[in-house]
Design a protein around this motif. Structure first.
Motif, mmCIF file in Angstrom:
data_model
loop_
_atom_site.group_PDB
_atom_site.id
_atom_site.type_symbol
_atom_site.label_atom_id
_atom_site.label_comp_id
_atom_site.label_asym_id
_atom_site.label_seq_id
_atom_site.Cartn_x
_atom_site.Cartn_y
_atom_site.Cartn_z
ATOM 1 N N GLY A 107 28.928 -1.558 -137.788
ATOM 2 C CA GLY A 107 29.903 -2.843 -138.347
ATOM 3 C C GLY A 107 28.676 -3.884 -138.646
ATOM 4 N N GLN A 108 28.030 -3.867 -138.621
ATOM 5 C CA GLN A 108 26.814 -4.801 -138.978
ATOM 6 C C GLN A 108 26.792 -4.118 -140.557
ATOM 7 N N HIS A 109 26.138 -3.125 -141.011
ATOM 8 C CA HIS A 109 26.241 -2.650 -142.187
ATOM 9 C C HIS A 109 27.375 -3.176 -142.828
ATOM 10 N N ALA A 110 28.990 -2.870 -142.684
ATOM 11 C CA ALA A 110 29.526 -3.040 -143.966
ATOM 12 C C ALA A 110 30.460 -5.055 -143.486
ATOM 13 N N PHE A 111 29.758 -5.610 -142.278
ATOM 14 C CA PHE A 111 30.560 -7.076 -142.495
ATOM 15 C C PHE A 111 29.565 -8.044 -142.270
ATOM 16 N N GLY A 112 28.274 -7.307 -142.784
ATOM 17 C CA GLY A 112 27.160 -8.835 -142.188
ATOM 18 C C GLY A 112 26.744 -8.518 -140.254
ATOM 19 N N GLU A 113 25.496 -9.461 -139.990
ATOM 20 C CA GLU A 113 24.604 -9.154 -138.995
ATOM 21 C C GLU A 113 25.598 -9.885 -138.207
ATOM 22 N N LYS A 114 26.298 -10.603 -138.114
ATOM 23 C CA LYS A 114 26.558 -11.690 -137.405
ATOM 24 C C LYS A 114 28.458 -11.296 -137.175
ATOM 25 N N LEU A 115 28.974 -10.826 -138.658
ATOM 26 C CA LEU A 115 30.433 -10.906 -138.016
ATOM 27 C C LEU A 115 30.768 -9.050 -137.846
ATOM 28 N N GLY A 116 29.984 -8.551 -137.915
ATOM 29 C CA GLY A 116 30.049 -7.344 -137.376
ATOM 30 C C GLY A 116 30.338 -7.030 -136.190
ATOM 31 N N LEU A 117 28.849 -7.862 -135.347
ATOM 32 C CA LEU A 117 29.009 -7.805 -134.354
ATOM 33 C C LEU A 117 30.236 -8.616 -133.591
ATOM 34 N N TRP A 118 31.196 -8.987 -133.712
ATOM 35 C CA TRP A 118 31.678 -9.784 -133.831
ATOM 36 C C TRP A 118 33.223 -9.428 -133.825
ATOM 37 N N ILE A 119 32.697 -8.502 -134.951
ATOM 38 C CA ILE A 119 34.348 -7.062 -135.575
ATOM 39 C C ILE A 119 34.453 -6.254 -134.552
ATOM 40 N N VAL A 120 33.716 -5.097 -134.040
ATOM 41 C CA VAL A 120 32.996 -3.951 -133.762
ATOM 42 C C VAL A 120 32.943 -4.359 -131.524
ATOM 43 N N VAL A 121 32.345 -5.207 -131.169
ATOM 44 C CA VAL A 121 31.412 -5.135 -130.068
ATOM 45 C C VAL A 121 33.178 -5.279 -128.816
ATOM 46 N N PRO A 122 34.207 -6.445 -129.247
ATOM 47 C CA PRO A 122 34.830 -6.279 -128.210
ATOM 48 C C PRO A 122 36.004 -5.188 -128.785
ATOM 49 N N GLN A 123 36.081 -4.604 -129.620
ATOM 50 C CA GLN A 123 37.302 -3.311 -129.679
ATOM 51 C C GLN A 123 36.478 -2.056 -128.576
ATOM 52 N N GLN A 124 35.534 -2.372 -129.227
ATOM 53 C CA GLN A 124 34.538 -1.037 -128.662
ATOM 54 C C GLN A 124 34.437 -1.167 -127.524
ATOM 55 N N LEU A 125 33.848 -2.376 -126.573
ATOM 56 C CA LEU A 125 34.338 -2.630 -124.888
ATOM 57 C C LEU A 125 35.808 -2.573 -124.371
ATOM 58 N N ILE A 126 36.577 -2.554 -125.475
ATOM 59 C CA ILE A 126 38.154 -2.617 -124.532
ATOM 60 C C ILE A 126 38.869 -0.304 -124.682
ATOM 61 N N VAL A 127 37.963 -0.436 -126.206
ATOM 62 C CA VAL A 127 38.536 1.495 -125.421
ATOM 63 C C VAL A 127 37.498 1.978 -124.565
ATOM 64 N N GLU A 128 36.520 1.920 -124.756
ATOM 65 C CA GLU A 128 35.049 1.713 -123.797
ATOM 66 C C GLU A 128 35.576 1.715 -122.101
ATOM 67 N N VAL A 129 36.143 0.704 -121.863
ATOM 68 C CA VAL A 129 36.354 0.236 -120.612
ATOM 69 C C VAL A 129 37.822 0.532 -120.284
ATOM 70 N N GLY A 130 38.887 0.646 -120.706
ATOM 71 C CA GLY A 130 39.973 1.885 -121.279
ATOM 72 C C GLY A 130 39.638 3.203 -120.499
ATOM 73 N N VAL A 131 38.822 3.940 -121.005
ATOM 74 C CA VAL A 131 38.635 5.387 -121.300
ATOM 75 C C VAL A 131 38.347 5.805 -119.523
ATOM 76 N N ASP A 132 37.013 4.192 -119.238
ATOM 77 C CA ASP A 132 36.622 5.132 -117.975
ATOM 78 C C ASP A 132 37.751 4.798 -116.778
ATOM 79 N N ILE A 133 38.178 3.361 -117.096
ATOM 80 C CA ILE A 133 39.112 3.442 -115.804
ATOM 81 C C ILE A 133 40.576 4.520 -115.811
ATOM 82 N N VAL A 134 41.051 5.333 -117.127
ATOM 83 C CA VAL A 134 41.700 6.061 -117.017
ATOM 84 C C VAL A 134 41.002 7.386 -115.943
ATOM 85 N N TYR A 135 39.638 7.427 -116.435
ATOM 86 C CA TYR A 135 39.646 8.577 -116.315
ATOM 87 C C TYR A 135 38.925 8.656 -114.918
ATOM 88 N N MET A 136 38.205 7.318 -114.526
ATOM 89 C CA MET A 136 37.798 7.319 -113.249
ATOM 90 C C MET A 136 39.488 7.405 -112.144
#
Length: 200
Positions: free
Chosen positions: A58-87
């Protein structure tokens, strides 16, 4: 990618029907294959640099700061949701196994089984990489293929039953539509794998 989401496919097919169900499965497979191929290609698109994490890509595609703001929240939502479902699913499976094996035992709350499963996840999450848990991955792959084979084998063995209604379960158009969307979610969950493909 084969995982526990495969268990939801028979339910999804019962709500989609044969025609739309087969079409959705094939389209999902094509989309998943294409997007996974794209991610593998992007993994080493810059000579001498590997993108092993989503935020790096994401940082390579969108820049150093914007890449984090675009990718990390979406990744956290997906990861937390999947973890809850699996648990929750893992805890329910442990409880069901306990109830089947020990029918005379004292009833234990589902919450405790979820905590047991989550504790196992916690321990496994501290391993260094996927190679460290290759035994767990192998067991998971064998189990996924086994329960998929058992499911379709049992269905073929049982065959068409004369006293069973094979149409849509919902009695109203709105119920059928909601079940259709729920089935699409089940299919999307069954085709998971993007969350680990870069690390693999």
């Amino acid at each position: 990618m084969v995982g526990a989401g495969v268990l939801g496919l028979p339910y999804a097919m019962s709500n989609l029907g044969w025609g739309p169900g087969a079409t959705v499965l094939v389209i999902s497979w094509i989309v998943t294959l294409y997007t996974l191929w794209q991610m593998v290609e992007m993994h080493e698109m810059v000579p001498g640099k590997r993108f092993d994490r989503y935020h790096e890509l994401g940082q390579h595609a969108f820049g150093e700061k914007l890449g984090l703001w675009i990718v990390v929240p979406q990744q956290l939502i997906v990861e937390v949701g999947v973890d809850i479902v699996y648990m929750v699913t893992g805890g329910k499976s442990l409880k069901k196994f306990h109830d089947l094996v020990c029918q005379d035992c004292k009833d234990i709350k589902l919450t405790y089984f979820i905590m047991i499963f989550a504790s196992a996840h916690f321990v496994l999450s501290h391993f260094r990489n996927f190679n460290s848990i290759c035994g767990v991955s192998l067991a998971a792959a064998v189990m996924s293929l086994s329960y998929s084979t058992i499911a379709w084998g049992a269905a073929v063995d049982k065959g068409v039953q004369p006293d069973v209604q094979y149409g849509y379960k919902a009695k109203s158009a709105a119920g059928t539509m909601l079940n259709f969307f729920a089935a699409l979610g089940n299919v999307a969950f069954a085709y998971a794998g993007h969350n680990v493909v870069l690390e693999i």
